[in-house]
Scaffold this active site. Structure first.
Site, PDB file in Angstrom:
ATOM      1  N   GLN A  25      38.369  75.379  -8.030  1.00  0.00           N
ATOM      2  CA  GLN A  25      37.594  76.621  -8.112  1.00  0.00           C
ATOM      3  C   GLN A  25      37.184  77.090  -6.723  1.00  0.00           C
ATOM      4  O   GLN A  25      36.843  76.286  -5.859  1.00  0.00           O
ATOM      5  CB  GLN A  25      36.358  76.386  -8.986  1.00  0.00           C
ATOM      6  CG  GLN A  25      35.714  77.676  -9.440  1.00  0.00           C
ATOM      7  CD  GLN A  25      34.679  77.441 -10.528  1.00  0.00           C
ATOM      8  OE1 GLN A  25      34.636  76.383 -11.138  1.00  0.00           O
ATOM      9  NE2 GLN A  25      33.841  78.423 -10.772  1.00  0.00           N
ATOM     10  N   SER A  78      39.163  68.733  -8.093  1.00  0.00           N
ATOM     11  CA  SER A  78      38.278  69.071  -9.208  1.00  0.00           C
ATOM     12  C   SER A  78      39.068  69.688 -10.369  1.00  0.00           C
ATOM     13  O   SER A  78      39.867  69.001 -10.998  1.00  0.00           O
ATOM     14  CB  SER A  78      37.161  70.001  -8.704  1.00  0.00           C
ATOM     15  OG  SER A  78      36.193  70.214  -9.688  1.00  0.00           O
ATOM     16  N   LEU A  79      38.887  70.969 -10.624  1.00  0.00           N
ATOM     17  CA  LEU A  79      39.672  71.671 -11.649  1.00  0.00           C
ATOM     18  C   LEU A  79      41.176  71.436 -11.467  1.00  0.00           C
ATOM     19  O   LEU A  79      41.932  71.307 -12.443  1.00  0.00           O
ATOM     20  CB  LEU A  79      39.360  73.171 -11.554  1.00  0.00           C
ATOM     21  CG  LEU A  79      40.460  74.160 -11.932  1.00  0.00           C
ATOM     22  CD1 LEU A  79      40.586  74.225 -13.430  1.00  0.00           C
ATOM     23  CD2 LEU A  79      40.205  75.512 -11.333  1.00  0.00           C
ATOM     24  N   ARG A 122      36.055  73.803 -20.329  1.00  0.00           N
ATOM     25  CA  ARG A 122      35.325  73.198 -19.216  1.00  0.00           C
ATOM     26  C   ARG A 122      34.504  74.249 -18.479  1.00  0.00           C
ATOM     27  O   ARG A 122      33.322  74.050 -18.181  1.00  0.00           O
ATOM     28  CB  ARG A 122      36.334  72.538 -18.261  1.00  0.00           C
ATOM     29  CG  ARG A 122      35.753  71.828 -17.037  1.00  0.00           C
ATOM     30  CD  ARG A 122      36.906  71.281 -16.201  1.00  0.00           C
ATOM     31  NE  ARG A 122      36.498  70.428 -15.080  1.00  0.00           N
ATOM     32  CZ  ARG A 122      36.344  70.835 -13.846  1.00  0.00           C
ATOM     33  NH1 ARG A 122      36.530  72.116 -13.541  1.00  0.00           N
ATOM     34  NH2 ARG A 122      36.014  69.982 -12.893  1.00  0.00           N
ATOM     35  N   HIS A 132      29.542  68.833 -10.226  1.00  0.00           N
ATOM     36  CA  HIS A 132      29.668  67.428  -9.792  1.00  0.00           C
ATOM     37  C   HIS A 132      28.311  66.811  -9.445  1.00  0.00           C
ATOM     38  O   HIS A 132      28.156  66.137  -8.439  1.00  0.00           O
ATOM     39  CB  HIS A 132      30.647  67.312  -8.621  1.00  0.00           C
ATOM     40  CG  HIS A 132      32.006  67.845  -8.965  1.00  0.00           C
ATOM     41  ND1 HIS A 132      32.834  67.227  -9.878  1.00  0.00           N
ATOM     42  CD2 HIS A 132      32.649  68.973  -8.574  1.00  0.00           C
ATOM     43  CE1 HIS A 132      33.938  67.938 -10.010  1.00  0.00           C
ATOM     44  NE2 HIS A 132      33.850  69.006  -9.240  1.00  0.00           N
ATOM     45  N   GLN A 163      34.520  63.048 -14.134  1.00  0.00           N
ATOM     46  CA  GLN A 163      34.620  63.945 -12.981  1.00  0.00           C
ATOM     47  C   GLN A 163      33.533  65.017 -12.952  1.00  0.00           C
ATOM     48  O   GLN A 163      33.102  65.448 -11.889  1.00  0.00           O
ATOM     49  CB  GLN A 163      36.015  64.601 -13.017  1.00  0.00           C
ATOM     50  CG  GLN A 163      36.414  65.354 -11.786  1.00  0.00           C
ATOM     51  CD  GLN A 163      37.262  66.551 -12.141  1.00  0.00           C
ATOM     52  OE1 GLN A 163      36.766  67.537 -12.668  1.00  0.00           O
ATOM     53  NE2 GLN A 163      38.543  66.456 -11.870  1.00  0.00           N
TER      54      GLN A 163
END
Length: 313
Positions: free
Chosen positions: A11, A97-98, A122, A206, A255
């Site tokens: 992102q 991440s994503l 998500r 996170h 995560q």
């Protein structure tokens, strides 16, 4: 023989116009965007190609947008012999991440359609979690991890603030409740940070503040079919290669509230002899971060039609 890894952005890589040139040049890329529109039930492709920016930047839109764009690049690469060789020659995938969802799809651990549905959920759950409490993130540049961790401890009296994204040596994103993050930025500056930059995000990704999203996403992941991937996937949570479906699922669940160990992941790949790093999707953020870990590594970013053309020449 040199080893290759495919990298997928997270992102923040989204931008208005993303994927438009690919969709115009490659019917296979257009088909990915069309399918994404159909699966999601709204015009994701229009938001990618035309905006408006504030709509595209929404967490529940930008996440599927980045994944769809990354997959459109994969689809376009497959139309060229050299493109197929680039994809098939990779022995590992990783995503920030994503981007870990894109990496899993590229490795064959789940279908890109299922990955798209998961990142849509998500994004929604993360947005909902952000709405519960004012929270944010900030980038801190110029302090080593231990010094930063020590420096921001007093800010925890103002609320939750944690080290969330270890992006590159000396470049860490902190995450938490708004007042605590603001206090931590001042403390980091006093401790010698060169730069403290508030990030334009919906909330504290996170961090423990994502726990409500983690619980909801876990249920979605559990009912999604995962396979053993044909190449290893590096997990954000432990900077280690994984192939076991149950572990791949668990990594995605953890995560959401765990720090992203990106710098450590890249260093591990370099240490294991990886020389070629191919970034697939919008922007070139990952190539830039990699430069700070391994200046001599071969870095290629493929997100636009002209970048793809150069890569398959």
């Amino acid at each position: 023989m040199s080893k290759t890894v495919l990298l997928f952005p997270g992102q923040g890589a989204q931008h208005v116009g993303m994927g438009k040139d690919l969709a115009e040049k490659y019917p296979e890329a257009k088909a990915v965007f069309d399918k994404a529109d159909e699966l999601l039930g709204f015009g994701l492709s229009r938001l990618c190609f035309e905006g408006p920016e504030e709509e595209l930047n929404r967490t529940d839109v930008s996440q599927p947008a980045i994944l769809a764009h990354s997959w459109a690049v994969v689809a376009a690469l497959k139309t060229h012999k050299k493109g197929r060789e680039l994809l098939e020659g990779a022995t590992c995938t990783a995503g920030l991440s994503l981007g870990e969802y894109s990496a899993l799809a590229a490795a064959g651990a789940l279908s890109w359609e299922d990955a798209l549905k998961l990142v849509r959920a998500r994004g929604k759950y993360m947005q909902d979690a952000c709405d519960l409490k004012p929270s944010t993130m900030a980038s801190i540049v110029g302090l080593d991890d231990e010094k930063l961790s020590e420096a921001i401890k007093p800010a925890q009296e103002n609320g939750i603030v944690v080290l969330a994204n270890f992006n590159a040596p000396g470049q860490v994103a902190i995450s938490g409740e708004k007042e605590a993050v603001e206090a931590a930025m001042k403390l980091a500056k006093e401790a010698g940070a060169k730069l403290t930059v508030p990030l334009s995000v919906a909330g504290a990704f996170h961090s423990p503040l994502m726990e409500p999203a983690r619980e909801r996403l876990a249920a979605e992941i559990e009912t999604t079919t995962f396979h053993s991937p044909h190449v290893g996937v590096i997990a954000n949570v432990d900077a280690t290669e994984h192939r076991e479906p149950a572990k791949l699922k668990n990594n995605l669940v953890q995560q959401l509230t765990a720090p992203v160990l990106w710098a450590k992941s890249m260093q591990m790949l370099v240490d294991h002899g990886f020389e070629n790093f191919i970034e697939i999707g919008p922007g070139n953020v990952l190539a830039g971060l990699l430069k700070r870990v391994a200046r001599s590594a071969n870095r290629v970013s493929i997100g636009k039609a002209d970048e793809l053309a150069a890569a398959v020449e």
